[in-house]
Design a protein around this motif. Structure first.
Motif, PDB file in Angstrom:
ATOM      1  N   GLY A 137      36.982  42.816  40.800  1.00  0.00           N
ATOM      2  CA  GLY A 137      37.482  41.546  41.172  1.00  0.00           C
ATOM      3  C   GLY A 137      38.317  40.864  39.879  1.00  0.00           C
ATOM      4  O   GLY A 137      37.721  40.327  38.947  1.00  0.00           O
ATOM      5  N   THR A 170      44.040  34.983  33.682  1.00  0.00           N
ATOM      6  CA  THR A 170      42.503  34.739  34.378  1.00  0.00           C
ATOM      7  C   THR A 170      42.285  33.010  34.883  1.00  0.00           C
ATOM      8  O   THR A 170      42.854  32.203  34.676  1.00  0.00           O
ATOM      9  CB  THR A 170      41.548  34.573  33.262  1.00  0.00           C
ATOM     10  N   MET A 171      41.269  32.991  35.979  1.00  0.00           N
ATOM     11  CA  MET A 171      41.198  31.602  36.315  1.00  0.00           C
ATOM     12  C   MET A 171      39.623  31.246  35.772  1.00  0.00           C
ATOM     13  O   MET A 171      39.128  30.241  36.497  1.00  0.00           O
ATOM     14  CB  MET A 171      41.312  31.681  37.828  1.00  0.00           C
ATOM     15  N   PHE A 190      36.288  47.011  48.099  1.00  0.00           N
ATOM     16  CA  PHE A 190      35.430  47.525  47.612  1.00  0.00           C
ATOM     17  C   PHE A 190      34.513  48.640  48.271  1.00  0.00           C
ATOM     18  O   PHE A 190      34.297  49.486  47.783  1.00  0.00           O
ATOM     19  CB  PHE A 190      34.194  46.527  46.766  1.00  0.00           C
ATOM     20  N   ASP A 230      33.107  39.980  39.955  1.00  0.00           N
ATOM     21  CA  ASP A 230      33.622  38.911  40.054  1.00  0.00           C
ATOM     22  C   ASP A 230      34.387  38.760  41.455  1.00  0.00           C
ATOM     23  O   ASP A 230      35.576  38.465  41.601  1.00  0.00           O
ATOM     24  CB  ASP A 230      34.542  38.607  38.773  1.00  0.00           C
ATOM     25  N   SER A 255      30.946  41.471  48.961  1.00  0.00           N
ATOM     26  CA  SER A 255      31.714  42.054  47.923  1.00  0.00           C
ATOM     27  C   SER A 255      30.614  42.223  46.406  1.00  0.00           C
ATOM     28  O   SER A 255      30.880  43.295  45.959  1.00  0.00           O
ATOM     29  CB  SER A 255      32.861  40.982  47.246  1.00  0.00           C
ATOM     30  N   ASP A 263      40.256  45.875  42.753  1.00  0.00           N
ATOM     31  CA  ASP A 263      40.629  44.947  43.520  1.00  0.00           C
ATOM     32  C   ASP A 263      41.457  45.174  44.481  1.00  0.00           C
ATOM     33  O   ASP A 263      41.986  46.158  44.668  1.00  0.00           O
ATOM     34  CB  ASP A 263      41.251  43.789  42.498  1.00  0.00           C
ATOM     35  N   SER A 264      41.299  44.351  45.616  1.00  0.00           N
ATOM     36  CA  SER A 264      42.222  44.617  46.662  1.00  0.00           C
ATOM     37  C   SER A 264      43.498  44.175  46.372  1.00  0.00           C
ATOM     38  O   SER A 264      44.412  44.962  47.004  1.00  0.00           O
ATOM     39  CB  SER A 264      41.742  43.639  47.806  1.00  0.00           C
TER      40      SER A 264
HETATM   41  C1  LIG Z   1      37.863  35.177  41.402  1.00  0.00           C
HETATM   42  S1  LIG Z   1      39.064  36.393  41.790  1.00  0.00           S
HETATM   43  C2  LIG Z   1      38.590  37.164  39.983  1.00  0.00           C
HETATM   44  C3  LIG Z   1      38.920  36.330  38.961  1.00  0.00           C
HETATM   45  C4  LIG Z   1      39.270  37.299  37.745  1.00  0.00           C
HETATM   46  N1  LIG Z   1      38.288  38.155  37.124  1.00  0.00           N
HETATM   47  C5  LIG Z   1      39.741  36.492  36.321  1.00  0.00           C
HETATM   48  O1  LIG Z   1      39.502  36.893  35.379  1.00  0.00           O
HETATM   49  O2  LIG Z   1      40.341  35.406  36.652  1.00  0.00           O
HETATM   50  C6  LIG Z   1      38.168  37.215  42.891  1.00  0.00           C
HETATM   51  C7  LIG Z   1      38.890  38.680  42.972  1.00  0.00           C
HETATM   52  O3  LIG Z   1      38.150  39.497  43.629  1.00  0.00           O
HETATM   53  C8  LIG Z   1      38.782  40.101  44.474  1.00  0.00           C
HETATM   54  N2  LIG Z   1      37.946  40.627  45.689  1.00  0.00           N
HETATM   55  C9  LIG Z   1      36.905  39.964  46.343  1.00  0.00           C
HETATM   56  N3  LIG Z   1      36.427  40.609  47.251  1.00  0.00           N
HETATM   57  C10 LIG Z   1      36.775  42.173  47.051  1.00  0.00           C
HETATM   58  C11 LIG Z   1      36.467  42.952  47.886  1.00  0.00           C
HETATM   59  N4  LIG Z   1      35.553  43.029  48.844  1.00  0.00           N
HETATM   60  N5  LIG Z   1      37.158  44.207  47.727  1.00  0.00           N
HETATM   61  C12 LIG Z   1      38.418  44.112  46.720  1.00  0.00           C
HETATM   62  N6  LIG Z   1      38.647  43.054  46.250  1.00  0.00           N
HETATM   63  C13 LIG Z   1      38.118  42.014  46.036  1.00  0.00           C
HETATM   64  C14 LIG Z   1      39.894  39.345  45.183  1.00  0.00           C
HETATM   65  O4  LIG Z   1      41.010  40.171  45.442  1.00  0.00           O
HETATM   66  C15 LIG Z   1      40.326  38.424  43.574  1.00  0.00           C
HETATM   67  O5  LIG Z   1      41.112  39.150  42.982  1.00  0.00           O
END
Ligand SMILES: C[S@@+](CC[C@H](N)C(=O)[O-])C[C@H]1O[C@@H](n2cnc3c(N)ncnc32)[C@H](O)[C@@H]1O
Length: 238
Positions: free
Chosen positions: A72, A44-45, A154, A173, A179, A96-97
């Motif tokens: 996300g 996780t971040m 999404f 997220d 998104s 997620d993408s």
């Molecule tokens: C900040 S990270 C999520 C952090 C995660 N929840 C954690 O526990 O660390 C954001 C994520 O959202 C995904 N994401 C953002 N917009 C998206 C979209 N429109 N469609 C699919 N995935 C998306 C990105 O691929 C990324 O993995």
């Protein structure tokens, strides 16, 4: 008189014992959340304090029946830890993408633009790109039995989602305006009354905050926006 004093002291003692027990319970649950953070920190971040608040919020809603959905997930550490506290008797959906974040748009604001342009910053995380197998690994670490990872944008995956029944916990997220809006438009109505919608980036990115405001005001919603102790934003479904 003596009897009365005795009764007062007795009730005071019971009250004190209750306060003490509540404190112990609270301390134990924070300890458990800290341990979960240690277990999933490479998945996780989310910073530790916010991570702990997420766990506490979800624990407080663990009596609500329904699926847990995160949009996300990156490497899946947050939803895996949630699975450990809200249990195996429900389904988990990880959208997620797995290709990272979409390109920042004007509506996401200057800070988001600067973040995406600064590819060498330690917080860039390759534009939040993660392999799908990490998310699956995290869920397996949590011993979750019913989970699916749904790969794709999404806007494409959510309209045809096959979420069975209602959602109890929805974690958004996805950082940016579109998104967040895609998630709200497709999933908000699937959240059960009393369920919780956690919006990770509300205080972080302008686009996310705008999406929440636009979505709620488009519906003339009277939903309140709540904030946890360490600044996690959430809505409670009426
Ligand atoms: C900040 S990270 C999520 C952090 C995660 N929840 C954690 O526990 O660390 C954001 C994520 O959202 C995904 N994401 C953002 N917009 C998206 C979209 N429109 N469609 C699919 N995935 C998306 C990105 O691929 C990324 O993995």
């Amino acid at each position: 008189m003596k009897e009365q004093i005795k009764n007062i002291l007795k009730s005071f003692n019971i009250e004190l014992r209750k306060v003490y027990q509540d404190e112990i319970r609270q301390r134990d649950s924070i300890k458990e959340a800290q341990n979960l953070y240690q277990k999933y920190r490479n998945y996780t971040m989310i910073p530790e304090r916010e991570f702990i608040d997420n766990i506490e919020l979800c624990r407080n809603h663990s009596h609500i029946e329904g699926a847990v959905v995160e949009c996300g997930v990156w490497r899946g550490g947050m939803i895996a830890a949630v699975a450990e506290v809200v249990g195996n008797n429900r389904s988990y959906y990880l959208f997620d993408s797995f290709e990272g974040l979409p390109e920042v748009k004007e509506i996401d604001g200057e800070a988001a633009k600067a973040w995406q342009n600064n590819k060498n910053s330690p917080g860039y995380y390759d534009n939040c790109k993660a392999e799908e197998m990490y998310a699956r690994q995290a869920m397996q670490l949590a011993k979750a039995e019913q989970f699916v990872t749904v790969k794709g944008w999404f806007s494409e995956t959510l309209p045809k989602n096959n979420i069975a029944g209602k959602i109890a916990i929805l974690r958004l997220d996805g950082d940016w305006y579109e998104s967040t809006m895609d998630c709200l438009e497709n999933l908000y109505d699937k959240v059960i009354t009393g369920g919780i919608i956690i919006i990770d980036d509300y205080y972080m990115w302008d686009g996310c905050a705008r999406a929440v405001h636009d979505f709620l005001s488009k519906r003339k919603s009277s939903e309140r926006i709540y904030t946890s102790k360490n600044g996690v934003c959430y809505l409670l479904k009426k």
